[in-house]
Every structure is written in C-alpha cells, then in structure tokens.
Design a protein around this motif. Structure first.
Motif, mmCIF file in Angstrom:
data_model
loop_
_atom_site.group_PDB
_atom_site.id
_atom_site.type_symbol
_atom_site.label_atom_id
_atom_site.label_comp_id
_atom_site.label_asym_id
_atom_site.label_seq_id
_atom_site.Cartn_x
_atom_site.Cartn_y
_atom_site.Cartn_z
ATOM 1 N N ARG A 139 0.834 -1.208 0.000
ATOM 2 C CA ARG A 139 0.000 0.000 0.000
ATOM 3 C C ARG A 139 0.867 1.255 0.000
ATOM 4 O O ARG A 139 2.023 1.230 0.416
ATOM 5 N N SER A 140 0.278 2.354 -0.442
ATOM 6 C CA SER A 140 1.033 3.602 -0.530
ATOM 7 C C SER A 140 1.225 4.206 0.861
ATOM 8 O O SER A 140 0.428 3.947 1.778
ATOM 9 N N PRO A 141 2.260 5.025 1.037
ATOM 10 C CA PRO A 141 2.451 5.685 2.339
ATOM 11 C C PRO A 141 1.292 6.607 2.690
ATOM 12 O O PRO A 141 0.986 6.799 3.874
ATOM 13 N N TRP A 142 0.611 7.157 1.685
ATOM 14 C CA TRP A 142 -0.516 8.061 1.937
ATOM 15 C C TRP A 142 -1.693 7.299 2.534
ATOM 16 O O TRP A 142 -2.436 7.855 3.348
ATOM 17 N N HIS A 143 -1.867 6.046 2.142
ATOM 18 C CA HIS A 143 -2.920 5.216 2.747
ATOM 19 C C HIS A 143 -2.665 5.085 4.252
ATOM 20 O O HIS A 143 -3.588 5.254 5.076
ATOM 21 N N HIS A 144 -1.421 4.766 4.613
ATOM 22 C CA HIS A 144 -1.094 4.603 6.031
ATOM 23 C C HIS A 144 -1.136 5.940 6.771
ATOM 24 O O HIS A 144 -1.438 5.979 7.978
ATOM 25 N N LEU A 145 -0.823 7.039 6.079
ATOM 26 C CA LEU A 145 -0.926 8.353 6.717
ATOM 27 C C LEU A 145 -2.371 8.671 7.101
ATOM 28 O O LEU A 145 -2.628 9.276 8.148
ATOM 29 N N ARG A 146 -3.314 8.246 6.263
ATOM 30 C CA ARG A 146 -4.729 8.450 6.605
ATOM 31 C C ARG A 146 -5.110 7.627 7.829
ATOM 32 O O ARG A 146 -5.872 8.094 8.690
ATOM 33 N N ASP A 147 -4.574 6.407 7.910
ATOM 34 C CA ASP A 147 -4.806 5.600 9.113
ATOM 35 C C ASP A 147 -4.214 6.285 10.337
ATOM 36 O O ASP A 147 -4.805 6.280 11.427
ATOM 37 N N LEU A 148 -3.047 6.889 10.159
ATOM 38 C CA LEU A 148 -2.390 7.579 11.274
ATOM 39 C C LEU A 148 -3.200 8.784 11.731
ATOM 40 O O LEU A 148 -3.304 9.057 12.928
ATOM 41 N N SER A 149 -3.798 9.510 10.775
ATOM 42 C CA SER A 149 -4.610 10.673 11.142
ATOM 43 C C SER A 149 -5.808 10.249 11.981
ATOM 44 O O SER A 149 -6.198 10.945 12.930
ATOM 45 N N THR A 150 -6.393 9.095 11.653
ATOM 46 C CA THR A 150 -7.519 8.575 12.453
ATOM 47 C C THR A 150 -7.054 8.185 13.844
ATOM 48 O O THR A 150 -7.725 8.476 14.849
ATOM 49 N N LEU A 151 -5.899 7.532 13.926
ATOM 50 C CA LEU A 151 -5.362 7.127 15.219
ATOM 51 C C LEU A 151 -5.083 8.337 16.112
ATOM 52 O O LEU A 151 -5.434 8.345 17.299
ATOM 53 N N LEU A 152 -4.460 9.369 15.544
ATOM 54 C CA LEU A 152 -4.090 10.537 16.340
ATOM 55 C C LEU A 152 -5.278 11.428 16.698
ATOM 56 O O LEU A 152 -5.176 12.279 17.574
ATOM 57 N N ALA A 153 -6.401 11.233 16.015
ATOM 58 C CA ALA A 153 -7.599 12.003 16.331
ATOM 59 C C ALA A 153 -8.382 11.376 17.489
ATOM 60 O O ALA A 153 -9.292 12.010 18.042
ATOM 61 N N ALA A 154 -8.037 10.141 17.841
ATOM 62 C CA ALA A 154 -8.761 9.445 18.914
ATOM 63 C C ALA A 154 -8.406 10.038 20.274
ATOM 64 O O ALA A 154 -7.443 10.795 20.415
ATOM 65 N N ARG A 155 -9.188 9.672 21.243
ATOM 66 C CA ARG A 155 -8.932 10.117 22.628
ATOM 67 C C ARG A 155 -8.638 8.894 23.479
ATOM 68 O O ARG A 155 -9.186 7.823 23.244
#
Length: 335
Positions: A318-334
């Motif tokens: 998968r592309s790094p941008w795909h994983h970056l979107r996953d990271l944005s979801t992770l970092l938005a969590a509480r």
C-alpha cells in the motif's frame, strides 16, 4: 569502538569495519552517516545490497540464512537492518553469532533510532564495539542550530544575511532535514547569490499552499478531516512523505518525553521551550496531543510511522498516503 559523525570520514579512509551501527533521532545526520558508509563500501566493491526492517514481521532466521549463504557469483554484499524502535528483540542471538566471526564478504549496517539503553548492556552490543563501529548521532542543541545552519549554507556556496539567517532559524525550529531541503530550494532560486529576508519571503509565497509542516500540526491537533485534505493535495502534487515523517516522528517521541517529565512538576511550555519548540501553533498542537493521547496510542503511532517509512521506500503493497490516513484517524482518537 565508538566514534562521532565528524570523525567518520577519516575513519573510513583507514579501512572498512565488518559492522557499523548508526543511531540517533536526527534523520538527516543519520542518513548522511549511512551514505558515507555506503559510498566507502561501494568503492571497496560491496555492491550488492539487502535491506531488512526489524519490525514484528521480520523473520530473523532469514537474516541468519543470508549471513550463512554464499553470495551469488561470489560478490561482496551489504546487509542493512533498520531498527525503528532502537531494540533488536529476537535478533540478538543472530547478531551475537554473526559478530563472533564476521564474514569477510559482508558489511553489516544497522540503522537505528536512539539506541535503547538496555541494548547497550547486552552481549551483542559489546561484541559490536570490539568488532565494529558505533556512530551515535545526537540532536543539535537549540542554541547551536543557527551556527549549524550558517555553516551548512556556507558549504553549499550560499551567503545568508544576518536577517535571513535569523528568519530561517525561527521558521525551521531546529529541524535539520527541513533546513537541508530549504537550503537546496534557496540555492536553486538564487543561483548561488546572496539570500536576504525578501528572498526568503518570496520563496515562502511561491511554496505550495499546503505543506508537510501544516500536516504535522493538524495530525498532532487531532484534526483528521483537515489533515485528510492536506494528505490528498500533497499526494496529488507528488510530494515525498519522508520529510514530514521525520518531523512527525520527532514530535511523537517528544510528546512521550513530555509525558515522562510530568512527574517533575515542570510546566509543558517550559519543557518544550528547553527543547527548542517556540512556534505557538506547534506548541499548542503538541500540548493538545499530550493531553489527548496515552502512551499506548503514541507508541502505536510511532510504529505506524515505521510502516509509512517502509511504504515510501517500496517495502509495502500500500502507498504511504494510505497509512498516513490511518495515522490521522489514530491521532484524532482520545485515550
């Protein structure tokens, strides 16, 4: 033995060691040390290269097999192992066996974040110091960054006015990789001429409306929606995510250090100021992430940064941008 990055070129002229360990949290300086070792190895006919990433999926038996196998056509080989967590884990036994009698046709390059303190007390590390070279890379102190930037510019044939140097130092906030990229860009824009404040302002106006620094700030602030838009723009513009990834990894590790300092009673703002973080927007983003995320989430984010790094280098489907979107979801969590 252990040596400093500045001493590495002279050491390489004397001959190659069978194993090198380059460790530290400054991606630019780590990369430049590794490039010097690679160049010296290629000059000594170590052309074939194998690369491994020591994540949870690495089969260390396959690494051991490579050391035990005869290289194709008897060519000399370089084996590089990335240690994204600073730990060897299941690889310790493999390294101990290799370091007992390093093969003459292989040079091993270990590339690590800041080495875990526990690893320096283990047998493999003591064997490495006897048989090879450890190059620890330390961050540039905040009060020395401007001098480093001036020297870097001079080495590239650039002349910075006092005002331009001050403006760049404030804008870059001690990020060496970003500084190197910015000097490269200014060199192209000015064709080697003197760089003043007006030149820098114009360069900023000419840059993309979205950039990696803004994305890092939005990720740390938990703004997944806006971060997603920036990711889309950067992907369309063909940006390389490795630059922003180094900034993000640095800040995630900084947040972990901030959490560890909470028991000392030191205010977060004071802690960040000591670490060279002055820009208000970045300070707010780091403090927000510190309050919102727990240690487990931060460690998961750092592991995901390693996955993004691998994807950007072609080691993932998968592309790094795909994983970056996953990271944005992770970092938005509480937490």
């Amino acid at each position: 033995m252990k040596t400093q990055p500045a001493q590495l070129p002279q050491l390489l002229k004397k001959g190659l060691a069978p194993v090198y360990l380059v460790s530290g949290d400054e991606p630019l300086l780590v990369q430049e040390c590794c490039d010097q070792i690679r160049k010296a190895a290629r000059a000594a006919d170590f052309h074939d290269r194998l690369t491994f990433h020591a994540d949870n999926n690495l089969d260390w038996n396959s690494v051991a097999d490579e050391f035990g196998a005869m290289s194709l056509f008897a060519e000399k080989r370089r084996i590089e192992i990335h240690l994204p967590t600073g730990k060897l884990g299941n690889g310790r036994n493999v390294l101990e066996r290799v370091l007992q009698d390093p093969p003459e046709d292989i040079i091993l390059l270990l590339i690590s974040t800041r080495l875990d303190a526990a690893e320096t007390r283990r047998k493999w590390y003591k064997d490495l110091q006897n048989k090879g070279v450890h190059i620890p890379v330390w961050p540039i102190d905040a009060n020395k960054f401007q001098g480093w930037l001036q020297q870097r510019a001079t080495n590239q044939g650039l002349q910075l006015t006092r005002g331009a140097l001050s403006m760049l130092s404030e804008r870059l906030e001690g990020n060496l990789l970003a500084a190197s990229q910015e000097l490269d860009r200014l060199s192209l824009l000015t064709n080697g001429g003197t760089i003043d404040e007006e030149t820098i302002e114009q360069a900023v106006q000419d840059s993309s409306r979205f950039n990696g620094f803004e994305l890092v700030t939005e990720l740390l602030a938990g703004q997944a929606s806006h971060a997603g838009k920036i990711i889309g723009v950067l992907q369309q513009e063909g940006e390389n995510p490795l630059g922003l990834l180094s900034v993000l990894s640095r800040d995630l590790n900084l947040i972990l250090e901030l959490k560890a300092s909470s028991g000392t009673g030191e205010a977060p703002a004071a802690f960040l100021k000591k670490r060279g973080v002055f820009q208000p927007q970045r300070v707010r983003a780091i403090e927000q992430a510190n309050r919102r995320l727990n240690r487990s989430q931060l460690h998961s984010a750092i592991e995901l940064c390693s996955t993004i790094d691998r994807a950007a280098k072609g080691f993932d489907d998968r592309s790094p941008w795909h994983h970056l979107r996953d990271l944005s979801t992770l970092l938005a969590a509480r937490s």
